[in-house]
Every structure is written in structure tokens, then in C-alpha cells.
Design a protein around this motif. Structure first.
Motif, PDB file in Angstrom:
ATOM      1  N   MET A 186       0.839  -1.190   0.000  1.00 36.79           N
ATOM      2  CA  MET A 186       0.000   0.000   0.000  1.00 36.79           C
ATOM      3  C   MET A 186       0.879   1.245   0.000  1.00 36.79           C
ATOM      4  O   MET A 186       1.905   1.306   0.652  1.00 36.79           O
ATOM      5  N   ASP A 187       0.456   2.276  -0.724  1.00 40.34           N
ATOM      6  CA  ASP A 187       1.182   3.535  -0.724  1.00 40.34           C
ATOM      7  C   ASP A 187       0.843   4.278   0.566  1.00 40.34           C
ATOM      8  O   ASP A 187      -0.144   5.007   0.632  1.00 40.34           O
ATOM      9  N   ARG A 188       1.670   4.110   1.584  1.00 39.41           N
ATOM     10  CA  ARG A 188       1.396   4.671   2.908  1.00 39.41           C
ATOM     11  C   ARG A 188       1.275   6.192   2.861  1.00 39.41           C
ATOM     12  O   ARG A 188       0.390   6.783   3.495  1.00 39.41           O
ATOM     13  N   ILE A 189       2.144   6.839   2.108  1.00 36.65           N
ATOM     14  CA  ILE A 189       2.134   8.294   2.022  1.00 36.65           C
ATOM     15  C   ILE A 189       0.808   8.778   1.428  1.00 36.65           C
ATOM     16  O   ILE A 189       0.216   9.745   1.892  1.00 36.65           O
ATOM     17  N   ARG A 190       0.344   8.076   0.397  1.00 37.79           N
ATOM     18  CA  ARG A 190      -0.896   8.490  -0.262  1.00 37.79           C
ATOM     19  C   ARG A 190      -2.075   8.423   0.701  1.00 37.79           C
ATOM     20  O   ARG A 190      -2.949   9.284   0.695  1.00 37.79           O
ATOM     21  N   VAL A 191      -2.105   7.388   1.534  1.00 39.49           N
ATOM     22  CA  VAL A 191      -3.181   7.253   2.513  1.00 39.49           C
ATOM     23  C   VAL A 191      -3.149   8.409   3.509  1.00 39.49           C
ATOM     24  O   VAL A 191      -4.180   9.004   3.829  1.00 39.49           O
ATOM     25  N   LEU A 192      -1.955   8.754   3.999  1.00 34.04           N
ATOM     26  CA  LEU A 192      -1.836   9.841   4.963  1.00 34.04           C
ATOM     27  C   LEU A 192      -2.292  11.164   4.358  1.00 34.04           C
ATOM     28  O   LEU A 192      -3.025  11.940   4.993  1.00 34.04           O
ATOM     29  N   LEU A 193      -1.870  11.424   3.132  1.00 38.20           N
ATOM     30  CA  LEU A 193      -2.258  12.664   2.470  1.00 38.20           C
ATOM     31  C   LEU A 193      -3.761  12.709   2.214  1.00 38.20           C
ATOM     32  O   LEU A 193      -4.397  13.763   2.326  1.00 38.20           O
ATOM     33  N   TYR A 194      -4.340  11.562   1.881  1.00 41.70           N
ATOM     34  CA  TYR A 194      -5.781  11.524   1.647  1.00 41.70           C
ATOM     35  C   TYR A 194      -6.545  11.841   2.929  1.00 41.70           C
ATOM     36  O   TYR A 194      -7.566  12.528   2.907  1.00 41.70           O
ATOM     37  N   ARG A 195      -6.058  11.360   4.066  1.00 47.48           N
ATOM     38  CA  ARG A 195      -6.726  11.646   5.337  1.00 47.48           C
ATOM     39  C   ARG A 195      -6.674  13.147   5.644  1.00 47.48           C
ATOM     40  O   ARG A 195      -7.632  13.711   6.180  1.00 47.48           O
ATOM     41  N   VAL A 196      -5.554  13.791   5.313  1.00 46.22           N
ATOM     42  CA  VAL A 196      -5.454  15.240   5.499  1.00 46.22           C
ATOM     43  C   VAL A 196      -6.459  15.947   4.593  1.00 46.22           C
ATOM     44  O   VAL A 196      -7.164  16.876   5.023  1.00 46.22           O
TER      45      VAL A 196
END
Length: 235
Positions: A1-11
């Protein structure tokens, strides 16, 4: 999973919620969802976001499924708020430099706000250079969101590498906790990320981006969770 993408999406998700909540508080007249009497601002904003994220079946599902999705969104909103708070103090670069273990703890529902404050206090006092390095990466994060390529960001990235190398090579001994300075996270604010590609200009486009991106991320998170569960069972 693209961990960074998930974090940015939550923001992104949390920023959109705050934007609409502010509109609700200002009593905007052209809101798309009719407001029932007795519904508080925060609950109304949450219901509106849910109706947009699940536009295909929100009016068709039963109360129990609506509540399940509402609980999930509350959890995601809580993570988004923590990530925004962390980024306001550390800089958005922390989303790139933060270890999977640390970000995983932040996302843990049993990780209390007090624990979160203590973690930030520990990192900022033990490694005072971290906020500076993370803020140097702010522009990289903003460019990543706009789908810039590595080649387009190369000059900016290369300008930061010497500072990171210097930090890794010259760390002093750890500071004892008795000398820590308390960090008041409520004192820090950050400009919202421009998380959308340039082609997205209106609310309809942004809602569609949230919905499609969220569906993909939910599937990835679910698959990752099932994989972890299978590993635990196999042990």
C-alpha cells in the motif's frame, strides 16, 4: 500500500470537512443538504460529507450501515486531525519522514491524545532538527500532491539532501527527559495543502476526487488488514 498516499488523503478529507463546517457556521444559504432542526453544526457537516462520499447508495442503506460508515468516518477524521496538528508543528514533511511504526501508533485508537502530545514532545526535544528538516520538505509534499514528477522536483530534493545527511552524521547524545520543554501544539497552524490537481476547480470535482480516492484507499487498507490478520493466524 502507498502509505504516504493514505496519509495525504486523510489530510484532504479532514480539510474538506473543516471547510464545509466553516460554511455551516457562517450560515451559508445555498447549502446542498437540507438541515433538520436540532442538528448541531459538526453533525450536519459530517452527514453532508457522508452523503457525498457514498452518493450511490447513501439513501438506500439502512440505519445500521449508515452508523457503521459514520463511525468509520469519525475514526478517519480523528486521524486527519492528528496529522494536521502534527504537520502544523513539524511541517508536512513529517508525512514523508515519519516511520511506519510511528504513524501506525498515531492511527491507533488506543493511542490517546496525551500519548500523542508526549510523542511530539519527545521527538522535538530529542531531535530538535526534525521540525526544520520536515518544513524544508513542505514544498516537495505540495508538489507531490499536484502530481509533479521526480525530475520536476529533483532540484528541490537535492538541495535538502545535505541537511539530512548532516543531521544523520552529527546527532548528539540524547537529551534526558528532565530537560524536555513542553510543546503546546494548539499554538501552531499551517496553511492547508492544495491537494488537488490543477484541473479540479469546483466543489463537484473535489467531491468526486474524495469519493473515488477514498474507495481505492479503503480497498487497499482492507486488503492490508486481512493480510496482517492472516500472518498473525499463521504464527
Amino acid at each position: 500500500m502507498d502509505r504516504i498516499r493514505v496519509l495525504l488523503y486523510r489530510v484532504l478529507q479532514y480539510q474538506f470537512y473543516l471547510r464545509f463546517l466553516e460554511e455551516v457556521k457562517q450560515k451559508v444559504k445555498d447549502l446542498e443538504v437540507k438541515r433538520k432542526r436540532g442538528i448541531r453544526d459538526a453533525a450536519y457537516a459530517m452527514n453532508h460529507l457522508l452523503a457525498k462520499l457514498y452518493i450511490d447508495d447513501w439513501d438506500l442503506i439502512g440505519p445500521s450501515e449508515k452508523q457503521r460508515r459514520r463511525n468509520l468516518l469519525h475514526k478517519q477524521k480523528h486521524l486527519g486531525k492528528r496529522l494536521m496538528t502534527l504537520s502544523s508543528y513539524m511541517g508536512f514533511g513529517i508525512l514523508l519522514l515519519g516511520s511506519p511504526e510511528a504513524m501506525g501508533r498515531i492511527n491507533d485508537t488506543e493511542f490517546t491524545d496525551g500519548m500523542f502530545d508526549a510523542l511530539v514532545c519527545y521527538v522535538s526535544n530529542t531531535y530538535p532538527e526534525i521540525p526544520k528538516l520536515c518544513k524544508m520538505l513542505d514544498e516537495v509534499v505540495r508538489q507531490m500532491i499536484k502530481s509533479q514528477t521526480i525530475d520536476e522536483m529533483r532540484i528541490h530534493i537535492e538541495s535538502i539532501v545535505p541537511s539530512i545527511e548532516s543531521f544523520l552524521e552529527s546527532r548528539d547524545d540524547l537529551m534526558p527527559p528532565s530537560q524536555f520543554t513542553r510543546v503546546d501544539l494548539s499554538m501552531y497552524q499551517a496553511d492547508p495543502l492544495e491537494l488537488f490537481p490543477a484541473r479540479l476547480h469546483n466543489r463537484t470535482d473535489l467531491i468526486q476526487y474524495l469519493r473515488t480516492g477514498g474507495t481505492e484507499i479503503y480497498k487497499e487498507e482492507r486488503a492490508s488488514g486481512l493480510a496482517c490478520k492472516r500472518r498473525r493466524i499463521s504464527l
